[in-house]
Design a protein around this motif. Sequence first.
Motif, PDB file in Angstrom:
ATOM      1  N   ALA A  67     -10.481  -9.161 -43.671  1.00 15.24           N
ATOM      2  CA  ALA A  67     -10.708 -10.204 -44.150  1.00 15.24           C
ATOM      3  C   ALA A  67     -11.745 -11.419 -43.933  1.00 15.24           C
ATOM      4  CB  ALA A  67      -8.834 -11.207 -44.911  1.00 15.24           C
ATOM      5  N   LEU A  68     -11.983 -11.373 -43.132  1.00  9.01           N
ATOM      6  CA  LEU A  68     -12.676 -12.145 -42.150  1.00  9.01           C
ATOM      7  C   LEU A  68     -13.949 -10.986 -42.690  1.00  9.01           C
ATOM      8  CD1 LEU A  68     -13.575 -14.477 -40.614  1.00  9.01           C
ATOM      9  CD2 LEU A  68     -13.271 -13.141 -38.441  1.00  9.01           C
ATOM     10  N   GLU A  69     -14.179  -9.650 -42.953  1.00  8.33           N
ATOM     11  CA  GLU A  69     -15.677  -9.374 -42.631  1.00  8.33           C
ATOM     12  C   GLU A  69     -16.167  -9.567 -44.064  1.00  8.33           C
ATOM     13  OE1 GLU A  69     -16.856  -4.698 -42.640  1.00  8.33           O
ATOM     14  OE2 GLU A  69     -15.425  -5.314 -41.680  1.00  8.33           O
ATOM     15  N   GLN A  70     -15.238  -9.401 -45.037  1.00 13.25           N
ATOM     16  CA  GLN A  70     -15.184  -9.645 -46.053  1.00 13.25           C
ATOM     17  C   GLN A  70     -15.350 -11.277 -46.877  1.00 13.25           C
ATOM     18  OE1 GLN A  70     -12.009  -7.556 -47.735  1.00 13.25           O
ATOM     19  NE2 GLN A  70     -13.317  -5.211 -47.807  1.00 13.25           N
ATOM     20  N   TRP A  71     -15.437 -12.368 -46.138  1.00 10.31           N
ATOM     21  CA  TRP A  71     -15.217 -13.423 -46.912  1.00 10.31           C
ATOM     22  C   TRP A  71     -16.650 -13.247 -46.871  1.00 10.31           C
ATOM     23  CZ3 TRP A  71     -12.273 -17.115 -49.007  1.00 10.31           C
ATOM     24  CH2 TRP A  71     -13.031 -18.159 -49.244  1.00 10.31           C
ATOM     25  N   GLN A  72     -16.323 -14.218 -47.835  1.00  8.78           N
ATOM     26  CA  GLN A  72     -17.994 -14.057 -48.641  1.00  8.78           C
ATOM     27  C   GLN A  72     -19.142 -15.737 -48.385  1.00  8.78           C
ATOM     28  OE1 GLN A  72     -21.056 -12.153 -50.007  1.00  8.78           O
ATOM     29  NE2 GLN A  72     -18.375 -10.565 -49.646  1.00  8.78           N
ATOM     30  N   GLY A  73     -18.369 -16.664 -47.434  1.00  8.65           N
ATOM     31  CA  GLY A  73     -18.362 -18.241 -47.816  1.00  8.65           C
ATOM     32  C   GLY A  73     -18.712 -18.519 -45.796  1.00  8.65           C
ATOM     33  N   LYS A  74     -18.864 -19.597 -46.130  1.00 13.39           N
ATOM     34  CA  LYS A  74     -18.777 -20.120 -44.352  1.00 13.39           C
ATOM     35  C   LYS A  74     -17.564 -19.111 -43.480  1.00 13.39           C
ATOM     36  CE  LYS A  74     -19.542 -23.962 -41.107  1.00 13.39           C
ATOM     37  NZ  LYS A  74     -19.251 -25.714 -40.885  1.00 13.39           N
ATOM     38  N   LYS A  75     -18.248 -18.594 -42.247  1.00 11.30           N
ATOM     39  CA  LYS A  75     -16.816 -17.499 -41.294  1.00 11.30           C
ATOM     40  C   LYS A  75     -16.927 -19.095 -40.179  1.00 11.30           C
ATOM     41  CE  LYS A  75     -18.352 -12.898 -42.394  1.00 11.30           C
ATOM     42  NZ  LYS A  75     -17.935 -13.429 -43.408  1.00 11.30           N
ATOM     43  N   PRO A  76     -15.498 -18.998 -39.570  1.00 10.64           N
ATOM     44  CA  PRO A  76     -14.823 -19.711 -39.109  1.00 10.64           C
ATOM     45  C   PRO A  76     -14.929 -18.769 -37.426  1.00 10.64           C
ATOM     46  CG  PRO A  76     -12.705 -19.328 -39.985  1.00 10.64           C
ATOM     47  CD  PRO A  76     -14.129 -18.427 -41.072  1.00 10.64           C
ATOM     48  N   VAL A  77     -14.672 -19.705 -36.701  1.00 14.27           N
ATOM     49  CA  VAL A  77     -14.453 -19.162 -35.308  1.00 14.27           C
ATOM     50  C   VAL A  77     -13.466 -18.305 -35.417  1.00 14.27           C
ATOM     51  CG1 VAL A  77     -14.390 -18.990 -33.092  1.00 14.27           C
ATOM     52  CG2 VAL A  77     -16.066 -20.594 -34.142  1.00 14.27           C
ATOM     53  N   CYS A  78     -13.435 -17.010 -35.248  1.00 16.91           N
ATOM     54  CA  CYS A  78     -11.875 -16.463 -35.240  1.00 16.91           C
ATOM     55  C   CYS A  78     -11.636 -15.755 -34.498  1.00 16.91           C
ATOM     56  CB  CYS A  78     -11.851 -15.785 -36.424  1.00 16.91           C
ATOM     57  SG  CYS A  78     -10.687 -14.298 -36.638  1.00 16.91           S
ATOM     58  N   LYS A  79     -10.637 -16.018 -33.221  1.00 20.10           N
ATOM     59  CA  LYS A  79     -10.544 -14.984 -31.963  1.00 20.10           C
ATOM     60  C   LYS A  79      -8.958 -14.888 -32.005  1.00 20.10           C
ATOM     61  CE  LYS A  79     -13.399 -17.837 -29.273  1.00 20.10           C
ATOM     62  NZ  LYS A  79     -13.898 -18.675 -28.371  1.00 20.10           N
ATOM     63  N   MET A  80      -7.993 -13.051 -31.232  1.00 17.09           N
ATOM     64  CA  MET A  80      -7.119 -13.157 -31.142  1.00 17.09           C
ATOM     65  C   MET A  80      -6.455 -14.083 -29.593  1.00 17.09           C
ATOM     66  SD  MET A  80      -5.630  -9.311 -30.485  1.00 17.09           S
ATOM     67  CE  MET A  80      -3.283  -9.053 -30.575  1.00 17.09           C
ATOM     68  N   ILE A  81      -5.313 -14.520 -29.254  1.00 19.73           N
ATOM     69  CA  ILE A  81      -5.314 -14.825 -28.002  1.00 19.73           C
ATOM     70  C   ILE A  81      -3.753 -14.028 -27.566  1.00 19.73           C
ATOM     71  CG2 ILE A  81      -6.796 -16.905 -28.220  1.00 19.73           C
ATOM     72  CD1 ILE A  81      -4.011 -18.597 -28.556  1.00 19.73           C
ATOM     73  N   SER A  82      -3.864 -13.946 -26.354  1.00 19.52           N
ATOM     74  CA  SER A  82      -2.465 -12.707 -25.931  1.00 19.52           C
ATOM     75  C   SER A  82      -1.740 -14.095 -25.815  1.00 19.52           C
ATOM     76  CB  SER A  82      -2.502 -11.951 -24.984  1.00 19.52           C
ATOM     77  OG  SER A  82      -1.267 -12.139 -24.673  1.00 19.52           O
ATOM     78  N   VAL A  83      -0.043 -14.576 -26.178  1.00 20.84           N
ATOM     79  CA  VAL A  83       0.136 -15.095 -25.888  1.00 20.84           C
ATOM     80  C   VAL A  83       1.821 -14.784 -24.816  1.00 20.84           C
ATOM     81  CG1 VAL A  83       0.081 -16.499 -28.178  1.00 20.84           C
ATOM     82  CG2 VAL A  83       2.289 -14.708 -27.948  1.00 20.84           C
ATOM     83  N   GLY A  84       1.600 -13.726 -23.950  1.00 23.81           N
ATOM     84  CA  GLY A  84       2.139 -13.026 -23.242  1.00 23.81           C
ATOM     85  C   GLY A  84       3.120 -12.268 -23.647  1.00 23.81           C
ATOM     86  N   LEU A  85       4.948 -12.556 -23.337  1.00 23.43           N
ATOM     87  CA  LEU A  85       6.102 -11.892 -23.100  1.00 23.43           C
ATOM     88  C   LEU A  85       7.069 -12.625 -23.272  1.00 23.43           C
ATOM     89  CD1 LEU A  85       5.919  -7.738 -22.948  1.00 23.43           C
ATOM     90  CD2 LEU A  85       4.928  -8.757 -24.893  1.00 23.43           C
ATOM     91  N   SER A  86       6.022 -13.773 -21.708  1.00 22.24           N
ATOM     92  CA  SER A  86       7.923 -14.667 -21.355  1.00 22.24           C
ATOM     93  C   SER A  86       7.183 -16.139 -22.341  1.00 22.24           C
ATOM     94  CB  SER A  86       7.437 -14.716 -20.377  1.00 22.24           C
ATOM     95  OG  SER A  86       5.786 -15.272 -19.973  1.00 22.24           O
ATOM     96  N   LYS A  87       8.124 -16.843 -22.290  1.00 20.50           N
ATOM     97  CA  LYS A  87       8.716 -18.052 -23.367  1.00 20.50           C
ATOM     98  C   LYS A  87       7.387 -19.360 -22.495  1.00 20.50           C
ATOM     99  CE  LYS A  87      10.794 -22.207 -24.807  1.00 20.50           C
ATOM    100  NZ  LYS A  87      12.862 -22.299 -24.377  1.00 20.50           N
ATOM    101  N   ALA A  88       7.615 -18.947 -21.536  1.00 20.08           N
ATOM    102  CA  ALA A  88       6.976 -19.660 -20.068  1.00 20.08           C
ATOM    103  C   ALA A  88       5.563 -19.772 -20.725  1.00 20.08           C
ATOM    104  CB  ALA A  88       7.332 -19.080 -18.327  1.00 20.08           C
TER     105      ALA A  88
END
Length: 340
Positions: free
Chosen positions: A208-229
């Motif tokens: 979706a980001l690749e095909q977006w024609q407007g101004k592109k925001p910063v887009c990142k994937m972050i790992s929140v891990g497998l634990s609540k902590a």
Amino acid sequence: MVTIKDIAKEAGVSTTTVSNVLHGNTNRVSAQKVELISRLIAEMGYETEHKVSYRKKEKSRMVAVIMYASKEYEKSILADPFFGETMGTIEEALKKKGYYTMLYSAKTVEDIMPMVMRCNIDGIITLSFSRKDCEKIYSLIGKPVVSIDAYGEGKAEGKEIVNIGIDDFAGAYEMMGHLLKCKYDMILFCAARDHGVDHERWLGCLKALEQWQGKKPVCKMISVGLSKAKRMEIIEQICKRKKDNWALFYASDIYAIEAISVCREKGIQIPVDLGICGFDNILYSEFCVPPLTTVKQNFGLKAKMAVDVLSELIQENYDGEREVILPVSLVVRKSCRNQV
């Protein structure tokens, strides 16, 4: 006819080691040897007593439902609405067809082998296992396997294995498109890890980001891990930044709702200070404050279809697709700001 001795010779191990793998006693067997022996069992066509029994049509009217416990649950895996709602529908549908339900949660295939190898079951429904693991389960017990949300490369193979999933890629693609139209400067895709269905959803975001024609925001994937902590640590760090044009796209609703709760405690206003959305449309997503923007999947349909397909496989009259992908849809509520 292939024997245990043949498998042992090919693997370079003792017959006792092969027998232990067949019966799930793998505490003293290395993971590499378990993998090797399991592969040889499938490739050489060894038939366990369960496979022979299955061919003789000895039915128990018992179905094993196996859930992959990939997260660290503070209480029970069934406390997760995804598993709870899915499991409830499966049990009800099996009961209507005259089957008993055996429930088991595990983190690896090796963990479930003692149960499935010792119990006389007619078939298995797996939740959130890899395709590779589903193939391994079938190769060892020779009973029909229907997977829900199997992940990994390829499609379900073999006439006794069927996967029922959703279009994770399309769902994330649509949600990312919505966030792009909202003109956020930063969009963080928050997932337990870059693995399984979460990886497929991240690919949808990138498309979706690749095909977006407007101004592109910063887009990142972050790992929140497998634990609540770990999740708490990350959301608290985000709250400290107090950015007013960020959006968090969580790969599951339960994490998104958790984040909304933490933000409210920290004085962060949703969606004024921070946009938050999820994926799944679990029961609670409609009732959290504010109501959660999310991607809707049909838990009930997916679970009922798994039971219907397994029943037909057991009766040897299933002639449908081996890979069934159900559609999803965007549900816009109030946890993200309106499109600009």
